[in-house]
Design a protein around this motif. Sequence first.
Motif, PDB file in Angstrom:
ATOM      1  N   ASP A  21       0.831  -1.202   0.000  1.00  0.00           N
ATOM      2  CA  ASP A  21       0.000   0.000   0.000  1.00  0.00           C
ATOM      3  C   ASP A  21       0.864   1.250   0.000  1.00  0.00           C
ATOM      4  O   ASP A  21       1.978   1.260   0.529  1.00  0.00           O
ATOM      5  CB  ASP A  21      -0.914   0.026   1.235  1.00  0.00           C
ATOM      6  N   ARG A  22       0.331   2.309  -0.598  1.00  0.00           N
ATOM      7  CA  ARG A  22       1.006   3.599  -0.538  1.00  0.00           C
ATOM      8  C   ARG A  22       0.934   4.084   0.907  1.00  0.00           C
ATOM      9  O   ARG A  22      -0.084   3.898   1.581  1.00  0.00           O
ATOM     10  CB  ARG A  22       0.303   4.608  -1.455  1.00  0.00           C
ATOM     11  N   PRO A  23       2.006   4.697   1.404  1.00  0.00           N
ATOM     12  CA  PRO A  23       1.977   5.155   2.798  1.00  0.00           C
ATOM     13  C   PRO A  23       0.932   6.251   3.012  1.00  0.00           C
ATOM     14  O   PRO A  23       0.748   7.115   2.165  1.00  0.00           O
ATOM     15  CB  PRO A  23       3.387   5.678   3.039  1.00  0.00           C
ATOM     16  N   ILE A  24       0.272   6.183   4.146  1.00  0.00           N
ATOM     17  CA  ILE A  24      -0.726   7.177   4.539  1.00  0.00           C
ATOM     18  C   ILE A  24      -0.110   8.033   5.639  1.00  0.00           C
ATOM     19  O   ILE A  24       0.407   7.519   6.621  1.00  0.00           O
ATOM     20  CB  ILE A  24      -2.021   6.519   5.066  1.00  0.00           C
ATOM     21  N   LEU A  70      -5.224  -0.949  -8.582  1.00  0.00           N
ATOM     22  CA  LEU A  70      -5.889  -1.433  -7.371  1.00  0.00           C
ATOM     23  C   LEU A  70      -5.267  -0.800  -6.133  1.00  0.00           C
ATOM     24  O   LEU A  70      -5.980  -0.386  -5.202  1.00  0.00           O
ATOM     25  CB  LEU A  70      -5.824  -2.956  -7.292  1.00  0.00           C
ATOM     26  N   ARG A  71      -3.945  -0.701  -6.118  1.00  0.00           N
ATOM     27  CA  ARG A  71      -3.272  -0.042  -4.997  1.00  0.00           C
ATOM     28  C   ARG A  71      -3.710   1.425  -4.909  1.00  0.00           C
ATOM     29  O   ARG A  71      -3.993   1.935  -3.829  1.00  0.00           O
ATOM     30  CB  ARG A  71      -1.755  -0.135  -5.160  1.00  0.00           C
ATOM     31  N   VAL A  73      -6.536   2.697  -6.002  1.00  0.00           N
ATOM     32  CA  VAL A  73      -7.936   2.733  -5.553  1.00  0.00           C
ATOM     33  C   VAL A  73      -7.988   2.679  -4.031  1.00  0.00           C
ATOM     34  O   VAL A  73      -8.713   3.464  -3.397  1.00  0.00           O
ATOM     35  CB  VAL A  73      -8.758   1.576  -6.168  1.00  0.00           C
ATOM     36  N   ARG A  74      -7.215   1.777  -3.424  1.00  0.00           N
ATOM     37  CA  ARG A  74      -7.205   1.676  -1.958  1.00  0.00           C
ATOM     38  C   ARG A  74      -6.731   2.989  -1.339  1.00  0.00           C
ATOM     39  O   ARG A  74      -7.315   3.489  -0.365  1.00  0.00           O
ATOM     40  CB  ARG A  74      -6.317   0.520  -1.496  1.00  0.00           C
ATOM     41  N   TYR A  75      -5.665   3.568  -1.885  1.00  0.00           N
ATOM     42  CA  TYR A  75      -5.099   4.807  -1.342  1.00  0.00           C
ATOM     43  C   TYR A  75      -6.097   5.966  -1.466  1.00  0.00           C
ATOM     44  O   TYR A  75      -6.412   6.634  -0.478  1.00  0.00           O
ATOM     45  CB  TYR A  75      -3.793   5.162  -2.061  1.00  0.00           C
ATOM     46  N   PHE A  76      -6.577   6.212  -2.684  1.00  0.00           N
ATOM     47  CA  PHE A  76      -7.455   7.366  -2.890  1.00  0.00           C
ATOM     48  C   PHE A  76      -8.802   7.202  -2.209  1.00  0.00           C
ATOM     49  O   PHE A  76      -9.386   8.179  -1.739  1.00  0.00           O
ATOM     50  CB  PHE A  76      -7.602   7.677  -4.386  1.00  0.00           C
ATOM     51  N   ALA A  77      -9.310   5.972  -2.110  1.00  0.00           N
ATOM     52  CA  ALA A  77     -10.561   5.751  -1.375  1.00  0.00           C
ATOM     53  C   ALA A  77     -10.373   6.126   0.085  1.00  0.00           C
ATOM     54  O   ALA A  77     -11.236   6.780   0.695  1.00  0.00           O
ATOM     55  CB  ALA A  77     -11.004   4.294  -1.508  1.00  0.00           C
ATOM     56  N   SER A  78      -9.244   5.763   0.654  1.00  0.00           N
ATOM     57  CA  SER A  78      -8.943   6.117   2.042  1.00  0.00           C
ATOM     58  C   SER A  78      -8.814   7.629   2.197  1.00  0.00           C
ATOM     59  O   SER A  78      -9.349   8.209   3.151  1.00  0.00           O
ATOM     60  CB  SER A  78      -7.654   5.430   2.490  1.00  0.00           C
ATOM     61  N   ARG A  79      -8.122   8.272   1.256  1.00  0.00           N
ATOM     62  CA  ARG A  79      -7.912   9.724   1.350  1.00  0.00           C
ATOM     63  C   ARG A  79      -9.229  10.492   1.171  1.00  0.00           C
ATOM     64  O   ARG A  79      -9.463  11.484   1.856  1.00  0.00           O
ATOM     65  CB  ARG A  79      -6.865  10.187   0.338  1.00  0.00           C
TER      66      ARG A  79
END
Length: 160
Positions: A21-24, A70-71, A73-79
């Motif tokens: 995952d991209r770091p948050i 997909l990675r 999507v997970r990052y931007f959905a969280s942001r």
Amino acid sequence: MSVAFTKEDSAETASETLLPDRPISPHPNLVTEAGLKALQLQLQQAQDAYEAAQAIEDVNERRRQGALPLRDVRYFASRVRTAQVVPAPASAETVAFGSTVTFRRDDGRVQTYRIVGEDEADPKADMISFVSPIARLLMGKAVGDVVGTAGQEIEIVAIA
């Protein structure tokens, strides 16, 4: 085809499709209204890219092509989910999130930056993150205030 080649190919495919995952950031996800719209657009683009990858017939190629979207999507959905929209500053009396601040350095250089969220930050476009060292020094200051950084002083000359 040998079994060893098949296992090697499977391991390669797995490493290509299981991206970390991209770091948050641990900081609050403050954004401007434009920043939220940009996050939403990036999320939609990532979703579209993932859906396009899912149309690929070859399963290994589909996984490879879908891994990055997909990675994202997970990052931007969280942001998007955690975004806290900060309205434009009501006043230009002091530097705040969303302010555009102009300052003069000791060497005479004059620079102008808008203070924005981390995902919006783009120094080449004159936008810096609110958690950047210079933004943290400027926040809450007024025109004429002088702050020190990295062995030099900067003076705020305008706030918009």
